[in-house]
Design a protein around this motif. Structure first.
Motif, PDB file in Angstrom:
ATOM      1  N   ILE A 143       2.103 -47.426   8.603  1.00 23.85           N
ATOM      2  CA  ILE A 143       2.447 -48.624   7.841  1.00 23.85           C
ATOM      3  C   ILE A 143       1.439 -49.743   8.067  1.00 23.85           C
ATOM      4  O   ILE A 143       1.079 -50.466   7.150  1.00 23.85           O
ATOM      5  CB  ILE A 143       3.868 -49.109   8.231  1.00 23.85           C
ATOM      6  N   ASN A 144       0.954 -49.882   9.308  1.00 21.94           N
ATOM      7  CA  ASN A 144       0.147 -51.037   9.664  1.00 21.94           C
ATOM      8  C   ASN A 144      -0.803 -50.643  10.787  1.00 21.94           C
ATOM      9  O   ASN A 144      -0.367 -50.098  11.801  1.00 21.94           O
ATOM     10  CB  ASN A 144       1.060 -52.182  10.115  1.00 21.94           C
ATOM     11  N   LYS A 155       3.465 -60.928   1.391  1.00 20.50           N
ATOM     12  CA  LYS A 155       4.795 -60.312   1.356  1.00 20.50           C
ATOM     13  C   LYS A 155       5.771 -61.001   0.413  1.00 20.50           C
ATOM     14  O   LYS A 155       6.729 -60.399  -0.031  1.00 20.50           O
ATOM     15  CB  LYS A 155       5.415 -60.285   2.764  1.00 20.50           C
ATOM     16  N   HIS A 181       2.052 -58.728   8.333  1.00 21.94           N
ATOM     17  CA  HIS A 181       2.587 -57.734   7.402  1.00 21.94           C
ATOM     18  C   HIS A 181       2.075 -57.929   5.974  1.00 21.94           C
ATOM     19  O   HIS A 181       2.658 -57.418   5.027  1.00 21.94           O
ATOM     20  CB  HIS A 181       4.113 -57.787   7.421  1.00 21.94           C
ATOM     21  N   GLU A 188       1.138 -54.368   4.203  1.00 22.01           N
ATOM     22  CA  GLU A 188       1.793 -53.149   4.680  1.00 22.01           C
ATOM     23  C   GLU A 188       1.538 -52.016   3.697  1.00 22.01           C
ATOM     24  O   GLU A 188       1.727 -52.163   2.491  1.00 22.01           O
ATOM     25  CB  GLU A 188       3.301 -53.383   4.839  1.00 22.01           C
TER      26      GLU A 188
END
Length: 462
Positions: free
Chosen positions: A89-90, A119, A296, A299
């Motif tokens: 994911i990251n 986000k 994030h 992501e």
């Protein structure tokens, strides 16, 4: 068949407020936005249907505050996100999917030259404001006062009634103009010469944009040294996959996207001209701008979801479907309104892909009490409709069922107009999000069916 059991939802309501300020994480979803005794807490969704903790099923409108344009649990998007999750994911360095997503975005928004992902919408709009201030060396921001929301951050919230905690000096930096009113824009430039860093607006909301106004505003911004920013959080992927700017062939200095671009996954974008966007980059000799650096922000699974959404839009006529079914909904509801003789009391507004409704009382004044009554009667019958925003999952049969449910709810509305709302409304009214103080307690329960003096609770329709 009416939904009569909300016991578990009412219990959740109490527990949520004990642990979460406001009982939710988005004010538009709050208990003060829904009827006191009919606050469904949802457990799952599929397509255009959702289910609450009491097992009640609903056709949903609003679709994640307009973020879900394909439908809940859309297989192609969920599959793409899940497959990416298994890959990671990251990471500590950029992933190749970030380039793929950027190329995908710039391919569908032809006026943009660079893009940065985040986000949520507030990340993107606030980054646009910061970038504009850095680029122009100015501090002031002009916002369209007819458009209800641009950001959770101080530069916007300071202009609303809910401005507690925001310094006056920050509030004074944001000024407003009117939609489709060029004179109001001109007056700002006259009042604050060489002070306005940027002008931000949605391309359209509920009323058609005057294209002469839009292009004239862009030209005024150019001559005044002010950046022209279009907020496409709603219009992007609903008006056109490339936003209303692509539909109307106008290229802003900066623009922001979000909501439907991820079909509910958390992703937004700031896009614009290279010379401006590069201020947040590494390869220039000007003062640096700390632009959208979040843990994030990119992501991988959200980027995969976005790429899958674009693929669906290219393979299917998503927007055509939204327009067709939205028009079917509008026509059906307006026919029902006429049948009940409610033309002066209930209105359907906006574009087929993004409809809303208004409610008025016996005096033909905007009424939160009557909005609450309509919400109450719809929820009882299996429709959640804070707005009338639909998705690709809404088929003709769902629209027709919705119109039939509205027809029954509007019969109660008609009776309330004729006989008084006290006889039909249960509990407190919904309230505007932008208000100085709370006007009800989250735990002020009165028995369903007990009336109250509704005239005390009339507030402007949000």
């Amino acid at each position: 068949m009416e939904h009569n059991n909300f016991s578990k939802s009412l219990e959740f309501k109490k527990r949520m407020h004990q642990l979460i300020p406001g009982g939710c994480h988005t004010y538009a979803k709050g208990d003060d936005q829904f009827p006191e005794f009919y606050p469904p807490y949802l457990t799952r969704g599929e397509g255009c249907r959702v289910w609450d903790v009491d097992g009640n099923e609903y056709i949903e409108y609003g679709m994640g505050l307009r973020a879900v344009a394909l439908g809940h649990g859309y297989p192609a998007v969920v599959t793409a996100a899940c497959q990416q999750m298994w890959k990671g994911i990251n990471f500590a360095r950029p992933a190749t999917i970030e380039l793929e997503a950027a190329e995908t975005f710039l391919n569908v928004v032809p006026g943009a030259e660079m893009v940065k992902f985040a986000k949520n919408g507030s990340d993107a709009t606030t980054a646009a404001i910061k970038l504009a201030r850095a680029y122009t060396g100015r501090d002031m921001v002009a916002i369209c006062a007819d458009h209800p929301f641009f950001s959770v951050d101080d530069w916007f919230i300071g202009s609303t009634a809910v401005n507690a905690g925001i310094p006056q000096c920050v509030q004074d930096l944001t000024v407003g103009f009117k939609f489709n009113d060029l004179e109001s824009v001109e007056s700002l430039f006259e009042r604050y010469p060489d002070q306005i860093a940027c002008l931000i607006m949605e391309v359209e909301k509920n009323d058609p944009v005057d294209l002469h106004f839009l292009r004239a505003v862009q030209e005024r911004c150019k001559t005044k040294g002010t950046l022209f920013i279009l907020d496409e959080m709603i219009t992007g992927f609903r008006w056109h996959i490339g936003g209303a700017q692509t539909l109307y062939n106008i290229v802003p200095d900066l623009s922001t996207f979000g909501k439907a671009m991820g079909n509910g996954f958390a992703i937004s974008a700031l896009a614009g001209k290279r010379e401006i966007m590069e201020l947040g980059g590494l390869y220039h000799d000007q003062e640096r701008v700390f632009l959208l650096s979040t843990t994030h922000g990119a992501e991988n699974h959200a980027l995969a979801a976005f790429i899958a959404v674009v693929k669906e839009y290219k393979e299917k006529d998503i927007i055509g479907h939204l327009q067709t079914q939205g028009e079917r909904l509008r026509v059906g509801l307006e026919q029902s309104i006429r049948t009940h003789g409610l033309q002066d009391y209930v209105g359907i507004h906006g574009f087929p892909v993004c409809l809303v409704y208004s409610t008025k009382n016996q005096l033909k004044q905007a009424s939160q009490a009557f909005r609450t009554l309509l919400l109450q009667e719809l929820i009882k019958r299996g429709v959640i409709a804070p707005s009338l925003v639909l998705s690709y999952a809404h088929k003709a049969a769902d629209i027709d069922q919705t119109v039939a449910i509205f027809h029954d709810a509007l019969e109660i509305y008609r009776r309330a107009i004729d006989e008084g709302i006290d006889k039909y409304l249960e509990g407190e009214t919904v309230q505007p999000v932008y208000r100085k103080r709370n006007q009800q307690s989250a735990f002020s329960y009165t028995p369903p069916g007990v009336g109250y003096n509704w005239l005390k609770h009339i507030c402007p329709w949000p």
